[in-house]
Design a protein around this motif. Structure first.
Motif, PDB file in Angstrom:
ATOM      1  N   PHE B  62       0.831  -1.209   0.000  1.00 25.51           N
ATOM      2  CA  PHE B  62       0.000   0.000   0.000  1.00 25.51           C
ATOM      3  C   PHE B  62       0.870   1.264   0.000  1.00 25.51           C
ATOM      4  CE2 PHE B  62      -2.498  -3.359   2.103  1.00 25.51           C
ATOM      5  CZ  PHE B  62      -3.467  -3.492   1.125  1.00 25.51           C
ATOM      6  N   VAL B  68      -8.133   4.266   2.008  1.00 32.47           N
ATOM      7  CA  VAL B  68      -8.576   3.636   3.263  1.00 32.47           C
ATOM      8  C   VAL B  68      -9.027   4.706   4.270  1.00 32.47           C
ATOM      9  CG1 VAL B  68      -6.344   3.400   4.432  1.00 32.47           C
ATOM     10  CG2 VAL B  68      -8.101   1.735   4.848  1.00 32.47           C
ATOM     11  N   TYR B 200      -4.085  -2.842   6.663  1.00 32.24           N
ATOM     12  CA  TYR B 200      -3.614  -1.750   5.796  1.00 32.24           C
ATOM     13  C   TYR B 200      -2.413  -1.011   6.383  1.00 32.24           C
ATOM     14  CZ  TYR B 200      -7.951  -2.301   3.163  1.00 32.24           C
ATOM     15  OH  TYR B 200      -8.969  -2.803   2.408  1.00 32.24           O
TER      16      TYR B 200
END
Lengths: 106, 208
Positions: B62, B68, B200
């Motif tokens: 990521f 997010v 994440y």
């Protein structure tokens, strides 16, 4: 018939405060993600923040704070038993992770 | 009504327990479901954490947190709109309750759309259940399982919100039904608070 608490008498202020607290804690998690340092420490801090968010949410968005004592006791009892049951899995994961030998039972 | 029927009716009413332990039955049921479901997520996240910790070449794909962060903002905001819907329903303001419930459902749809867009991007980069270009294949399997389980809950929640909202407006459901649906929606929101850091934020590519 008793149908729980009457939230209608409560103002929206409490919910807005809860909302902003949860958003602030979430933002803190994102800031932590970009901070340097040890991954384990970062993980621990993020998990603590997630638990604080969850507790605030459960207490004030899900109204556990204002539920009756029986309800709180019942839920604590159920959570305790489920956590106790999960003990079956956790030690086994750590045993495998730490390279402990399998049981001699065949 | 005959005497026999009246006696039978009275016996029947006495036999029905409307509120076990002074807790409304629907609320008790949804709380039991939430506790059980929380443990399902706990087991999944624990397994994910174990795999992540025990695997040497875990990918950190990521690049940024914008997507997010927006998803998190949408979901937390949807919890606020849901609570406003419950409050309006409890006050008997049907129009406002319906409006807030539908706003919550729309936010849920927006969340799901962003999630699917992210999945689509990752699939485009070659991340599937069984392989990815960066490291262990376990990454794709665990990522899609954890986020997929959450997305499934969001989708179910959106459907429930629309159905309950429409039936509440039509007079078939009452404020307690809205409250029970709200409890489920808050739960879905709270689970996301654990998914974000684990799945994440700890997998950000910080340019190492």
């Amino acid at each position: 018939m008793a149908q729980g608490n009457d939230y209608s008498s409560e103002g929206t202020g409490k919910y807005l405060i809860t909302y902003f607290i949860i958003l602030a804690i979430a933002a803190l998690q994102f800031v932590l993600a970009y901070s340097g340092g040890d991954m384990t420490r970062k993980f621990t801090h993020m998990l603590i923040l997630a638990f604080i968010e969850a507790i605030v949410g459960v207490l004030f968005f899900m109204h556990i704070w204002s539920e009756n004592r029986t309800m709180k006791f019942f839920l604590m009892l159920v959570v305790f038993f489920v956590l106790a049951t999960m003990q079956y899995g956790w030690p086994d994961s750590f045993r495998i992770h730490n390279g402990a030998p399998f049981s001699s039972y065949h | 009504m005959s005497q026999a029927n009246m006696t039978m009716g009275a016996h029947h009413a006495a036999a029905v327990e409307p509120s076990p332990f002074a807790i409304p039955s629907k609320k008790l049921a949804i709380w039991l479901f939430i506790v059980a479901d929380a443990m399902t997520f706990a087991a999944c996240l624990l397994a994910y954490g174990y795999l992540r910790n025990a695997t040497a070449n875990w990918p950190t794909p990521f690049e940024g947190i914008t997507n997010v962060a927006i998803m998190t903002f949408i979901l937390v905001t949807s919890s606020l709109t849901m609570i406003l819907g419950i409050r309006a329903a409890k006050m008997g303001d049907k129009a406002a309750a319906f409006r807030w419930i539908m706003i919550t459902a729309l936010l849920g749809i927006a969340f799901a759309a962003l999630h699917l867009r992210e999945w689509s991007n990752l699939i485009g980069e070659g991340v599937t259940l069984f392989k990815n270009p960066w490291g262990t294949a376990l990454f794709g399997a665990s990522f899609y399982c954890v986020t997929g389980l959450h997305l499934l809950h969001v989708t179910g929640g959106v459907i429930a919100l629309i159905v309950v909202g429409l039936r509440y407006q039509g007079g078939r459901y009452n404020a307690d039904d809205v409250e029970v649906t709200g409890l489920y929606w808050h739960f879905v929101d709270l689970v996301w608070m654990f998914v974000v850091p684990l799945v994440y934020l700890l997998n950000l590519n910080l340019g190492k």
